[in-house]
Design a protein around this motif. Structure first.
Motif, mmCIF file in Angstrom:
data_model
loop_
_atom_site.group_PDB
_atom_site.id
_atom_site.type_symbol
_atom_site.label_atom_id
_atom_site.label_comp_id
_atom_site.label_asym_id
_atom_site.label_seq_id
_atom_site.Cartn_x
_atom_site.Cartn_y
_atom_site.Cartn_z
ATOM 1 N N UNK A 195 0.822 -1.205 0.000
ATOM 2 C CA UNK A 195 0.000 0.000 0.000
ATOM 3 C C UNK A 195 0.873 1.280 0.000
ATOM 4 N N UNK A 196 1.885 1.290 0.871
ATOM 5 C CA UNK A 196 2.730 2.477 1.013
ATOM 6 C C UNK A 196 3.519 2.759 -0.272
ATOM 7 N N UNK A 197 3.998 1.670 -0.887
ATOM 8 C CA UNK A 197 4.767 1.814 -2.129
ATOM 9 C C UNK A 197 3.865 2.380 -3.226
ATOM 10 N N UNK A 198 2.638 1.852 -3.290
ATOM 11 C CA UNK A 198 1.701 2.327 -4.315
ATOM 12 C C UNK A 198 1.393 3.810 -4.083
ATOM 13 N N UNK B 47 18.448 6.678 8.174
ATOM 14 C CA UNK B 47 17.015 6.783 7.881
ATOM 15 C C UNK B 47 16.441 5.468 7.372
ATOM 16 N N UNK B 48 17.260 4.664 6.703
ATOM 17 C CA UNK B 48 16.741 3.438 6.099
ATOM 18 C C UNK B 48 16.904 2.202 6.983
ATOM 19 N N UNK B 49 17.929 2.182 7.833
ATOM 20 C CA UNK B 49 18.253 0.912 8.509
ATOM 21 C C UNK B 49 17.122 0.357 9.361
ATOM 22 N N UNK B 50 16.417 1.188 10.113
ATOM 23 C CA UNK B 50 15.422 0.581 11.000
ATOM 24 C C UNK B 50 14.267 -0.012 10.206
ATOM 25 N N UNK B 51 13.916 0.592 9.067
ATOM 26 C CA UNK B 51 12.838 0.034 8.216
ATOM 27 C C UNK B 51 13.308 -1.297 7.615
ATOM 28 N N UNK B 52 14.573 -1.317 7.219
ATOM 29 C CA UNK B 52 15.107 -2.550 6.615
ATOM 30 C C UNK B 52 15.088 -3.674 7.652
ATOM 31 N N UNK B 53 15.553 -3.368 8.843
ATOM 32 C CA UNK B 53 15.611 -4.424 9.868
ATOM 33 C C UNK B 53 14.229 -4.867 10.328
ATOM 34 N N UNK B 54 13.258 -3.952 10.253
ATOM 35 C CA UNK B 54 11.874 -4.307 10.580
ATOM 36 C C UNK B 54 11.376 -5.341 9.541
ATOM 37 N N UNK B 55 11.711 -5.094 8.272
ATOM 38 C CA UNK B 55 11.307 -6.033 7.214
ATOM 39 C C UNK B 55 12.038 -7.368 7.366
ATOM 40 N N UNK C 20 -0.326 -8.566 14.591
ATOM 41 C CA UNK C 20 1.088 -8.287 14.296
ATOM 42 C C UNK C 20 1.400 -8.713 12.850
ATOM 43 N N UNK C 21 0.938 -9.923 12.490
ATOM 44 C CA UNK C 21 1.156 -10.402 11.124
ATOM 45 C C UNK C 21 0.595 -9.388 10.124
ATOM 46 N N UNK C 22 -0.659 -8.955 10.368
ATOM 47 C CA UNK C 22 -1.334 -8.054 9.421
ATOM 48 C C UNK C 22 -0.559 -6.745 9.268
ATOM 49 N N UNK C 23 -0.166 -6.153 10.400
ATOM 50 C CA UNK C 23 0.547 -4.872 10.367
ATOM 51 C C UNK C 23 1.837 -4.980 9.559
ATOM 52 N N UNK C 24 2.589 -6.042 9.829
ATOM 53 C CA UNK C 24 3.905 -6.172 9.192
ATOM 54 C C UNK C 24 3.786 -6.632 7.735
ATOM 55 N N UNK C 25 2.823 -7.492 7.466
ATOM 56 C CA UNK C 25 2.636 -7.995 6.097
ATOM 57 C C UNK C 25 2.196 -6.849 5.182
ATOM 58 N N UNK C 26 1.194 -6.073 5.662
ATOM 59 C CA UNK C 26 0.675 -4.975 4.849
ATOM 60 C C UNK C 26 1.702 -3.854 4.728
ATOM 61 N N UNK C 27 2.593 -3.740 5.689
ATOM 62 C CA UNK C 27 3.582 -2.660 5.689
ATOM 63 C C UNK C 27 2.937 -1.375 6.195
ATOM 64 N N UNK C 28 3.778 -0.378 6.435
ATOM 65 C CA UNK C 28 3.255 0.855 7.054
ATOM 66 C C UNK C 28 2.323 1.613 6.136
#
Ligand SMILES: Cc1cc2nc3c(=O)[nH]c(=O)nc-3n(C[C@H](O)[C@H](O)[C@H](O)COP(=O)(O)OP(=O)(O)OC[C@H]3O[C@@H](n4cnc5c(N)ncnc54)[C@H](O)[C@@H]3O)c2cc1C
Length: 396
Positions: A53-56, A336-344, A388-396
């Motif tokens: 969603x966020x990428x779109x 700026x990118x590392x925490x998002x990467x590690x979350x993924x 938790x699955x839904x939040x992380x799967x869908x992304x921010x």
């Protein structure tokens, strides 16, 4: 030797490089993309399909989502099958309505190329980058490339280099390991990644989890589906003819009233994936984006989404540099990118261990299998684990 002067030299015409090139162009920053394969090769190389969603929303904002909005599909729930019992997780409902778009990566790449060329952008196809030099205070950074037919050598002199050239990035040779500080992890799973000319047997992602192997179906278009099938260590593609593949898939992906549609398998690859993440993604004027900076497991469909988000962050930082002479956003690119990467990475690591049965030779399999079953039960119950699955799967 041909010389080209430009603000930003971009290595690789994948999602990261092409998104960056297009956004820079909108900011009036000149950029050239150098790609080792031909235009036809990059426009037909099938890989990802699940777009968050966020990428779109970002691609829409920068005028790059026309093709995917017009021709993609959307998906908002997925089905888990455990030992023949199915349950659905309506992840978009659990994550505030954030659904995925499904649009094959090669179609997105094709759209990004067309838009960049329409905006008078320049792409050198069939030119392999052979060396990067980050320059210094007195010398420009340089990208050296030669045409695949060996007839042309090119030197691109630029202010900045964006290495967007995938997991075997040339930047890994130019930026010392002691600066990149990579960490790696080898997953103990191997699987067949398949593309088949068959309509999805159900129009959402299906994860099949069996005691001895796992499988998944991912819709790609109304007539094409991607499948994954867990295989054992040491098995080769030649061990898996189409008949054996369809038998294994139909054994695991048993969904009442929805038999697996079988048909022509157009692509088979063995993927035994290791994660490789650079903890530092920049060195002087060289920046690494996408798989060049972090190649992660395919579980959860994060790689292309991260690649596009890296491009978004770097493009904004370069716009600040050229527009306001502000160096700080460029200096903060890695942070700026590392925490998002590690979350993924965290999520994809969790999901890959959930989806795959313990390899036969692993010890002790019983304990990890019981943990897996406990997680599946919690997911089925729809409580905090499902959220938790839904939040992380869908992304921010
Ligand atoms: C089977 C499969 C399924 C996947 N599914 C998903 C999904 O559903 N969702 C998701 O988000 N991610 C998914 N991924 C991951 C995703 O495909 C990658 O993360 C994504 O391609 C990374 O984009 P990139 O632009 O960083 O690199 P790439 O797409 O790898 O592009 C790099 C480009 O650089 C070029 N290049 C390389 N070396 C040189 C050189 N020396 N000179 C010039 N050019 C060079 C290459 O030819 C290539 O075109 C999947 C991957 C696979 C393999």
């Amino acid at each position: 030797m041909k010389y080209i002067d430009v603000n930003v030299g971009i290595v690789g015409a994948g999602p990261a490089g092409l998104t960056l090139a297009n956004v820079l162009r909108e900011h009036g920053i000149s950029a050239i993309v150098v790609e080792k394969e031909s235009r036809d090769e990059v426009e037909t190389k099938a890989r990802a399909g699940l777009i968050e969603h966020r990428t779109v929303a970002f691609l829409k904002r920068v005028g790059l989502a026309g093709g995917l909005l017009a021709n993609g599909m959307t998906t908002e729930s997925c089905t888990f099958l455990h030992e023949g019992e199915a349950f659905s997780v309506p992840y978009a409902d659990l994550a505030g309505g954030r659904k995925h778009h499904i649009y094959p990566q090669q179609f997105l790449v094709r759209d990004l190329i067309a838009t960049f060329l329409d905006r008078d952008g320049d792409i050198l196809f069939s030119h392999e980058v052979t060396a990067l030099d980050g320059g210094d205070r007195t010398r420009a950074a340089t990208i050296s490339a030669r045409s695949q037919d060996g007839t042309e050598s090119v030197e691109i002199r630029c202010d900045f280099i964006a290495a967007c050239d995938g997991s075997d990035s040339i930047a890994h040779q130019s930026v010392p390991e002691s600066i990149r500080r990579p960490v790696t992890h080898q997953h103990p799973f191997r699987w067949l990644a398949l593309l088949a000319e068959v309509p999805p047997f159900v129009n959402e992602i299906v994860y099949g989890m069996h005691a001895t192997n796992g499988a998944a179906q991912m819709p790609r278009t109304p007539t094409v589906s991607r499948f994954y099938l867990q295989i054992q260590d040491g098995e080769k593609i030649s061990d898996w003819n189409d008949e054996r593949i369809w038998t294994a898939l139909t054994d695991v992906l048993v969904l009442k009233d929805h038999p697996v549609t079988t048909g022509a398998i157009t692509e088979k690859a063995i993927i035994g994936r290791s994660d490789h993440i650079s903890r530092n993604m920049q060195h002087g004027r060289i920046f690494m984006l996408g798989d060049a900076a972090h190649t992660i497991s395919l579980a959860g469909g994060k790689g292309m989404n991260l690649a596009i988000a890296d491009a978004e962050t770097l493009a904004a930082a370069l716009a600040e540099h050229y527009g306001k002479d502000d160096e700080q956003p460029l200096g903060r690119y890695t942070t700026d990118r590392q925490h998002k990467i590690w979350k993924a990475v965290l999520f994809s690591h969790w999901l890959i261990n959930l989806l795959h049965s313990t390899p036969r030779n692993a010890t002790p399999p019983a304990f990890s299998n019981e943990l897996r079953i406990a997680t599946i039960n919690e997911l089925r119950r729809g409580g905090p684990v499902a959220r938790m699955f839904a939040e992380e799967y869908a992304g921010e």
